[in-house]
Design an enzyme around this catalytic site. Sequence first.
Site, PDB file in Angstrom:
ATOM      1  N   GLY A  45      -0.601   0.552  -1.292  1.00 28.46           N
ATOM      2  CA  GLY A  45      -1.248   0.451   0.009  1.00 28.46           C
ATOM      3  C   GLY A  45      -1.199  -0.982   0.496  1.00 28.46           C
ATOM      4  O   GLY A  45      -1.210  -1.918  -0.315  1.00 28.46           O
ATOM      5  N   GLN A  50      -2.980  -8.462   5.359  1.00 30.25           N
ATOM      6  CA  GLN A  50      -2.484  -9.013   4.086  1.00 30.25           C
ATOM      7  C   GLN A  50      -1.136  -9.709   4.243  1.00 30.25           C
ATOM      8  O   GLN A  50      -0.704 -10.427   3.351  1.00 30.25           O
ATOM      9  CB  GLN A  50      -2.364  -7.898   3.033  1.00 30.25           C
ATOM     10  CG  GLN A  50      -3.694  -7.289   2.634  1.00 30.25           C
ATOM     11  CD  GLN A  50      -3.503  -6.215   1.586  1.00 30.25           C
ATOM     12  OE1 GLN A  50      -3.285  -5.058   1.921  1.00 30.25           O
ATOM     13  NE2 GLN A  50      -3.554  -6.594   0.327  1.00 30.25           N
ATOM     14  N   CYS A  97      -5.711  -4.890  -5.832  1.00 29.34           N
ATOM     15  CA  CYS A  97      -5.320  -5.275  -4.476  1.00 29.34           C
ATOM     16  C   CYS A  97      -4.233  -6.336  -4.561  1.00 29.34           C
ATOM     17  O   CYS A  97      -4.358  -7.270  -5.361  1.00 29.34           O
ATOM     18  CB  CYS A  97      -6.545  -5.830  -3.735  1.00 29.34           C
ATOM     19  SG  CYS A  97      -6.195  -6.343  -2.039  1.00 29.34           S
ATOM     20  N   LEU A  98      -3.195  -6.191  -3.749  1.00 28.35           N
ATOM     21  CA  LEU A  98      -2.112  -7.184  -3.749  1.00 28.35           C
ATOM     22  C   LEU A  98      -2.630  -8.572  -3.370  1.00 28.35           C
ATOM     23  O   LEU A  98      -2.029  -9.572  -3.746  1.00 28.35           O
ATOM     24  CB  LEU A  98      -1.002  -6.757  -2.779  1.00 28.35           C
ATOM     25  CG  LEU A  98      -0.127  -5.590  -3.254  1.00 28.35           C
ATOM     26  CD1 LEU A  98       0.728  -5.073  -2.116  1.00 28.35           C
ATOM     27  CD2 LEU A  98       0.733  -6.018  -4.436  1.00 28.35           C
ATOM     28  N   HIS A 139     -10.120   1.645   1.079  1.00 28.42           N
ATOM     29  CA  HIS A 139      -9.784   0.275   0.650  1.00 28.42           C
ATOM     30  C   HIS A 139      -9.049  -0.459   1.774  1.00 28.42           C
ATOM     31  O   HIS A 139      -9.371  -1.614   2.085  1.00 28.42           O
ATOM     32  CB  HIS A 139      -8.915   0.349  -0.621  1.00 28.42           C
ATOM     33  CG  HIS A 139      -8.422  -0.970  -1.118  1.00 28.42           C
ATOM     34  ND1 HIS A 139      -8.869  -1.542  -2.300  1.00 28.42           N
ATOM     35  CD2 HIS A 139      -7.512  -1.836  -0.614  1.00 28.42           C
ATOM     36  CE1 HIS A 139      -8.254  -2.697  -2.473  1.00 28.42           C
ATOM     37  NE2 HIS A 139      -7.424  -2.905  -1.465  1.00 28.42           N
ATOM     38  N   GLU A 140      -8.084   0.213   2.400  1.00 28.40           N
ATOM     39  CA  GLU A 140      -7.283  -0.433   3.449  1.00 28.40           C
ATOM     40  C   GLU A 140      -8.081  -0.611   4.740  1.00 28.40           C
ATOM     41  O   GLU A 140      -7.924  -1.618   5.431  1.00 28.40           O
ATOM     42  CB  GLU A 140      -5.999   0.364   3.710  1.00 28.40           C
ATOM     43  CG  GLU A 140      -5.070   0.527   2.496  1.00 28.40           C
ATOM     44  CD  GLU A 140      -4.720  -0.762   1.792  1.00 28.40           C
ATOM     45  OE1 GLU A 140      -4.783  -1.833   2.418  1.00 28.40           O
ATOM     46  OE2 GLU A 140      -4.396  -0.709   0.583  1.00 28.40           O
ATOM     47  N   HIS A 143      -9.945  -3.737   4.666  1.00 35.28           N
ATOM     48  CA  HIS A 143      -9.144  -4.911   5.037  1.00 35.28           C
ATOM     49  C   HIS A 143      -9.179  -5.140   6.546  1.00 35.28           C
ATOM     50  O   HIS A 143      -9.261  -6.280   7.001  1.00 35.28           O
ATOM     51  CB  HIS A 143      -7.686  -4.735   4.601  1.00 35.28           C
ATOM     52  CG  HIS A 143      -7.412  -5.059   3.170  1.00 35.28           C
ATOM     53  ND1 HIS A 143      -7.616  -6.320   2.635  1.00 35.28           N
ATOM     54  CD2 HIS A 143      -6.928  -4.302   2.152  1.00 35.28           C
ATOM     55  CE1 HIS A 143      -7.266  -6.307   1.353  1.00 35.28           C
ATOM     56  NE2 HIS A 143      -6.849  -5.091   1.023  1.00 35.28           N
TER      57      HIS A 143
HETATM   58  C1  QAP Z   1      -5.113  -0.371  -2.677  1.00 37.71           C
HETATM   59  O1  QAP Z   1      -3.592  -1.538  -4.009  1.00 37.71           O
HETATM   60  C2  QAP Z   1      -5.651   0.684  -3.574  1.00 37.71           C
HETATM   61  O2  QAP Z   1      -3.163  -6.854  -8.936  1.00 37.71           O
HETATM   62  C3  QAP Z   1      -3.663  -0.680  -2.913  1.00 37.71           C
HETATM   63  O3  QAP Z   1      -0.738  -7.607  -9.825  1.00 37.71           O
HETATM   64  C4  QAP Z   1      -6.450   0.338  -4.666  1.00 37.71           C
HETATM   65  O4  QAP Z   1      -1.375  -1.457  -4.023  1.00 37.71           O
HETATM   66  C5  QAP Z   1      -5.396   2.009  -3.353  1.00 37.71           C
HETATM   67  C6  QAP Z   1      -1.122  -4.470  -7.093  1.00 37.71           C
HETATM   68  C7  QAP Z   1      -6.968   1.321  -5.484  1.00 37.71           C
HETATM   69  C8  QAP Z   1      -5.916   2.977  -4.170  1.00 37.71           C
HETATM   70  C9  QAP Z   1      -6.692   2.642  -5.248  1.00 37.71           C
HETATM   71  C10 QAP Z   1      -2.212  -5.154  -7.559  1.00 37.71           C
HETATM   72  C11 QAP Z   1       0.135  -4.864  -7.536  1.00 37.71           C
HETATM   73  C12 QAP Z   1      -1.217  -3.392  -6.101  1.00 37.71           C
HETATM   74  C13 QAP Z   1      -2.085  -6.184  -8.482  1.00 37.71           C
HETATM   75  C14 QAP Z   1      -2.380  -1.929  -4.492  1.00 37.71           C
HETATM   76  C15 QAP Z   1      -0.823  -6.569  -8.922  1.00 37.71           C
HETATM   77  C16 QAP Z   1       0.290  -5.904  -8.445  1.00 37.71           C
HETATM   78  C17 QAP Z   1      -2.366  -2.953  -5.551  1.00 37.71           C
HETATM   79 CO    CO Z   2      -6.172  -4.502  -0.807  1.00 32.51          CO
END
Ligand code: QAP
Ligand code: CO
Length: 176
Positions: A45, A50, A97-98, A139-140, A143
């Site tokens: 996501g 971001q 989270c990215l 979550h999004e 943001h």
């Molecule tokens: C949001 O999160 C989300 O720490 C999207 O090193 C969170 O794509 C959706 C990511 C929970 C559903 C459930 C995080 C990649 C990606 C990191 C992400 C990392 C590399 C997170």
């Molecule tokens: Co995020």
Amino acid sequence: MILPIVTYPDKRLKVVSTPVSEFNAELHTFLDDMYETMIQTNGIGLAAIQVDRAIDVLIINLPNDDEEGTQDKANLLEIINPTITYSEGTTVYQEGCLSVPKFYEDVERFEKIGITYHDRHGNECSLDAEELLSIAIQHEIDHLDGKLFIERLSYGRRKKFEKEYKRMQKEKKTGK
Ligand code: QAP
Ligand code: CO
């Protein structure tokens, strides 16, 4: 084009995004760039803020539930100008989270939500979401409101984050 990801504690992540009014070619290119960026960085996501655009745009591409972590572009959701129309129940999931790399922690969210939104052409859409999709959308949408998941942690878990974050900064400085 891969876009740079804005990471915590960058103040730009606190900006409240504003609605999209023009569903033009520039928006479509931006959505394509967001997708490329999300896939490249192993995300499921991504919100526009971001990648430093404060507009009400988010994308979600959940992993397939059969194999291990593969994603299908056919399942890509492009959600513009979302509004939550109803919410129901609560659920806890370990989120990441990215914009907060390498940190994952339990967050409480609504179990089910309904949203209305626009697609990339400006068509009005609605969606009922539960399980991981519901969590990802919430979550999004956070943001878009300038909010990160670490702000939703319990007191103890937030303290744990601060501690880990400080340790990571120190390791960076001293070359680990
Ligand atoms: C949001 O999160 C989300 O720490 C999207 O090193 C969170 O794509 C959706 C990511 C929970 C559903 C459930 C995080 C990649 C990606 C990191 C992400 C990392 C590399 C997170
Ligand atoms: Co995020």
